[in-house]
Design an enzyme around this catalytic site. Structure first.
Site, PDB file in Angstrom:
ATOM      1  N   GLY A  73       5.370 -15.556   3.862  1.00  0.00           N
ATOM      2  CA  GLY A  73       4.045 -15.583   4.471  1.00  0.00           C
ATOM      3  C   GLY A  73       3.098 -16.351   3.569  1.00  0.00           C
ATOM      4  O   GLY A  73       3.453 -17.404   3.016  1.00  0.00           O
ATOM      5  N   LYS A 122      -3.419  -0.516  -7.121  1.00  0.00           N
ATOM      6  CA  LYS A 122      -3.535  -1.295  -8.354  1.00  0.00           C
ATOM      7  C   LYS A 122      -4.050  -0.425  -9.502  1.00  0.00           C
ATOM      8  O   LYS A 122      -3.595  -0.559 -10.650  1.00  0.00           O
ATOM      9  CB  LYS A 122      -4.465  -2.480  -8.120  1.00  0.00           C
TER      10      LYS A 122
HETATM   11  N1  LIG Z   1      -2.185 -12.397  -0.073  1.00  0.00           N
HETATM   12  C1  LIG Z   1      -2.592 -12.093  -1.304  1.00  0.00           C
HETATM   13  O1  LIG Z   1      -3.656 -12.539  -1.756  1.00  0.00           O
HETATM   14  C2  LIG Z   1      -1.786 -11.207  -2.157  1.00  0.00           C
HETATM   15  C3  LIG Z   1      -0.684 -10.524  -1.685  1.00  0.00           C
HETATM   16  N2  LIG Z   1       0.017  -9.704  -2.521  1.00  0.00           N
HETATM   17  C4  LIG Z   1       1.194  -9.011  -2.030  1.00  0.00           C
HETATM   18  O2  LIG Z   1       2.180  -9.961  -1.735  1.00  0.00           O
HETATM   19  C5  LIG Z   1       2.982  -9.512  -0.655  1.00  0.00           C
HETATM   20  C6  LIG Z   1       2.942 -10.539   0.463  1.00  0.00           C
HETATM   21  O3  LIG Z   1       1.627 -10.747   0.853  1.00  0.00           O
HETATM   22  P1  LIG Z   1       1.245 -11.930   1.864  1.00  0.00           P
HETATM   23  O4  LIG Z   1       2.096 -13.110   1.614  1.00  0.00           O
HETATM   24  O5  LIG Z   1      -0.212 -12.039   1.815  1.00  0.00           O
HETATM   25  O6  LIG Z   1       1.661 -11.260   3.241  1.00  0.00           O
HETATM   26  P2  LIG Z   1       2.102 -11.971   4.587  1.00  0.00           P
HETATM   27  O7  LIG Z   1       2.009 -10.945   5.651  1.00  0.00           O
HETATM   28  O8  LIG Z   1       1.403 -13.266   4.763  1.00  0.00           O
HETATM   29  O9  LIG Z   1       3.638 -12.311   4.297  1.00  0.00           O
HETATM   30  C7  LIG Z   1       4.665 -11.376   4.300  1.00  0.00           C
HETATM   31  C8  LIG Z   1       5.827 -12.033   5.012  1.00  0.00           C
HETATM   32  O10 LIG Z   1       6.971 -11.219   4.864  1.00  0.00           O
HETATM   33  C9  LIG Z   1       7.623 -11.174   6.103  1.00  0.00           C
HETATM   34  N3  LIG Z   1       8.416  -9.958   6.204  1.00  0.00           N
HETATM   35  C10 LIG Z   1       7.953  -8.689   6.296  1.00  0.00           C
HETATM   36  N4  LIG Z   1       8.991  -7.850   6.422  1.00  0.00           N
HETATM   37  C11 LIG Z   1      10.116  -8.608   6.390  1.00  0.00           C
HETATM   38  C12 LIG Z   1      11.500  -8.310   6.484  1.00  0.00           C
HETATM   39  N5  LIG Z   1      11.920  -7.074   6.646  1.00  0.00           N
HETATM   40  N6  LIG Z   1      12.370  -9.324   6.409  1.00  0.00           N
HETATM   41  C13 LIG Z   1      11.943 -10.602   6.259  1.00  0.00           C
HETATM   42  N7  LIG Z   1      10.642 -10.958   6.174  1.00  0.00           N
HETATM   43  C14 LIG Z   1       9.749  -9.944   6.241  1.00  0.00           C
HETATM   44  C15 LIG Z   1       6.504 -11.215   7.142  1.00  0.00           C
HETATM   45  O11 LIG Z   1       7.009 -11.649   8.395  1.00  0.00           O
HETATM   46  C16 LIG Z   1       5.560 -12.208   6.511  1.00  0.00           C
HETATM   47  O12 LIG Z   1       5.840 -13.527   6.894  1.00  0.00           O
HETATM   48  C17 LIG Z   1       2.427  -8.141  -0.269  1.00  0.00           C
HETATM   49  O13 LIG Z   1       3.130  -7.149  -0.972  1.00  0.00           O
HETATM   50  C18 LIG Z   1       0.991  -8.214  -0.779  1.00  0.00           C
HETATM   51  O14 LIG Z   1       0.472  -6.956  -1.049  1.00  0.00           O
HETATM   52  C19 LIG Z   1      -0.306  -9.543  -3.843  1.00  0.00           C
HETATM   53  C20 LIG Z   1      -1.371 -10.189  -4.368  1.00  0.00           C
HETATM   54  C21 LIG Z   1      -2.225 -11.045  -3.561  1.00  0.00           C
HETATM   55  N1  LIG Z   2      -5.326  -7.887  -0.243  1.00  0.00           N
HETATM   56  C1  LIG Z   2      -5.381  -8.024  -1.661  1.00  0.00           C
HETATM   57  C2  LIG Z   2      -4.533  -9.171  -2.087  1.00  0.00           C
HETATM   58  C3  LIG Z   2      -4.279  -9.184  -3.519  1.00  0.00           C
HETATM   59  O1  LIG Z   2      -3.795  -8.246  -4.124  1.00  0.00           O
HETATM   60  C4  LIG Z   2      -6.818  -8.265  -2.098  1.00  0.00           C
HETATM   61  O2  LIG Z   2      -7.641  -8.554  -1.243  1.00  0.00           O
HETATM   62  O3  LIG Z   2      -7.088  -8.146  -3.289  1.00  0.00           O
END
Ligand SMILES: NC(=O)C1=CN([C@@H]2O[C@H](COP(=O)(O)OP(=O)(O)OC[C@H]3O[C@@H](n4cnc5c(N)ncnc54)[C@H](O)[C@@H]3O)[C@@H](O)[C@H]2O)C=CC1
Ligand SMILES: N[C@@H](CC=O)C(=O)O
Ligand code: NA
Length: 437
Positions: free
Chosen positions: A18, A209
């Site tokens: 994602g 966090k």
């Molecule tokens: N977006 C941000 O700024 C930040 C995100 N995170 C963490 O990073 C991780 C990902 O976040 P994002 O990329 O923003 O989320 P997102 O929702 O954009 O991406 C997650 C992806 O994983 C896929 N997915 C979910 N379950 C799945 C499965 N069972 N098999 C295969 N693919 C699967 C989803 O379809 C999606 O494309 C989360 O744990 C989030 O808390 C951490 C720090 C910052």
């Molecule tokens: N959803 C979180 C993503 C990073 O951890 C945030 O907004 O800080």
């Protein structure tokens, strides 16, 4: 002559593609030569586990690498990067990965704050690494400094803005007058929000966090359920306007400290004086203050959310665990020897600002002040001010803003309940904590 052999490539598997996953692929691809030089071996992306391999993707992602068989993928990797989020199947996949001998890098604070020790134990038994810099405050190096750089010191307090989405939302409400829902939609579009933004808005993400940081800082176990949590859904445009009127901004803060009762960890909106460094943290930026006995006060600042900043933290961890595989060695195991109890949130001590509407007649202020005094909450300042947004309000109603000195949650709650019972009090409009003064 000793034959020169090319170092064996390390096989990297990515779970989730994602916002963050796409940027991880981009950095792994664009920087492959530099990464190989830094690690001492090439990093070969062997697969990207997705839910739907036929869905449209960023062109940076080689479609030939996509697979819907995440379980199969983790068994053919040396390093597994998990950026899919959620508890399951992320937990099972990471446990399968370490059981198969892979080191893991994850951004999944929800999982670590729910059940991190299961993963840490499994990794320790398997002799592999679990790294998670991206799980706390995005790009900001904070996990490694707390886990490693400060391992020789005694950390007393960790305080800061740990959620980019809510900081962005509060900033938009303050500076552009946006409503909460519109600002959340913008944060989603910018890739800051969790898959379900309730996790951000209601403080679950910051609480996760806080649990991770408190566990690392105080060498103990703190779970998300141990963190007292309040989100920003009850913060109104009126609160934001009054904050400005009294020289503050509203921030969602996470505060972790060691007290005589044990570890206290809380997340809640708070008024921060506009001259305080935390008040200047704008948009999706985060800032963390760490107070340690010998080091004194440290401040960490940077982008707390977003695809590329988070991918930067992920890649830093990938290089670390990859180096261990090339050179031998392993990162630190979980340190929880202190086994501190969790302190009751009711005993947390802070200052408050209470706004109330009262009958505009002599003697009312004295009645209110008496209720504070009876419960041992000392008043720092009282001001009667015109309503900033809605004119002067109805005739005969005075708007009081009362700021207290330090008091406990218990004493404050009792005081507010008593004030609400006074005939002359029409409404207690808001109760906000004041931090950083
Ligand atoms: N977006 C941000 O700024 C930040 C995100 N995170 C963490 O990073 C991780 C990902 O976040 P994002 O990329 O923003 O989320 P997102 O929702 O954009 O991406 C997650 C992806 O994983 C896929 N997915 C979910 N379950 C799945 C499965 N069972 N098999 C295969 N693919 C699967 C989803 O379809 C999606 O494309 C989360 O744990 C989030 O808390 C951490 C720090 C910052
Ligand atoms: N959803 C979180 C993503 C990073 O951890 C945030 O907004 O800080
Ligand atoms: Na970080």
């Amino acid at each position: 002559m000793v034959p020169v052999t090319a170092p064996t490539a390390l096989r990297v598997a990515l779970l989730g593609c994602g916002v963050v996953g796409t940027q991880v692929v981009r950095l792994l691809t664009e920087q492959s030569a530099d990464l190989a030089a830094r690690v001492g071996a090439p990093l070969e992306l062997v697969g990207v586990a997705v839910r739907d391999a036929s869905a449209p993707r960023d062109p940076a992602v080689d479609r030939a690498l996509l697979t819907e068989d995440a379980e199969g993928l983790v068994r053919r990797a040396d390093i597994v990067i998990e950026v899919m989020g959620g508890i399951e199947p992320a937990r099972s996949l990471l446990l399968s990965a370490v059981a198969a001998g892979a080191s893991v890098v994850t951004a999944n604070k929800a999982l670590l704050a729910e059940d991190g020790p299961t993963l840490y134990r499994a990794a320790d038994e398997a002799g592999v690494d679990v790294y998670y810099e991206a799980a706390v405050a995005g790009a900001i190096p904070i996990v490694r400094p707390v886990r490693e750089s400060l391992a020789g010191d005694r950390v007393r307090r960790v305080l800061g803005i740990l959620n980019g989405t809510t900081n962005y939302v509060l900033d938009q409400m303050t500076t552009n007058g946006l409503g909460l829902d519109d600002a959340v939609r913008q944060a989603q579009a910018l890739g800051y929000a969790e898959a379900d933004p309730t996790a951000d808005v209601e403080g679950f993400d910051a609480a996760a966090k806080a649990a991770i940081l408190a566990s690392l800082a105080f060498h103990t176990r703190v779970r998300i359920d141990d963190v007292s949590r309040e989100g920003i859904s009850s913060v109104t445009a009126d609160d934001v306007a009054w904050a400005a009127q009294t020289g503050h901004v509203i921030k969602l803060l996470a505060i972790c400290e060691v007290t005589d009762e044990g570890v206290s960890a809380r997340v809640h909106p708070a008024l921060v004086p506009s001259g305080h460094p935390l008040a200047t943290v704008r948009g999706a930026f985060n800032a963390v203050f760490v107070e340690a006995d010998a080091a004194g006060e440290l401040m960490f600042y940077g982008r707390g959310a977003g695809g590329a900043p988070t991918a930067s933290a992920v890649l830093g961890d990938v290089v670390s665990v990859a180096r261990h595989r090339v050179l031998g060695g392993k990162g630190p195991a979980e340190s929880h020897y202190a086994q501190l109890p969790i302190a009751s949130p009711q005993e947390a001590v802070t200052r408050y600002q209470i706004r109330l509407e009262v009958d505009d007649r002599p003697g009312v202020l004295a009645q209110v002040a008496q209720l504070f005094a009876e419960r041992g909450v000392s008043i720092e300042a009282v001001r009667q001010a015109p309503r900033p947004a809605a004119g002067d309000g109805p005739a005969g109603v005075a708007h009081l803003v009362i700021t207290t000195h330090d008091g406990t949650e218990t004493a404050l709650a009792a005081t507010v309940a008593a004030i609400e019972g006074l005939d002359a009090v029409q409404t207690v409009t808001s109760v906000l904590r004041v931090e950083g003064a």
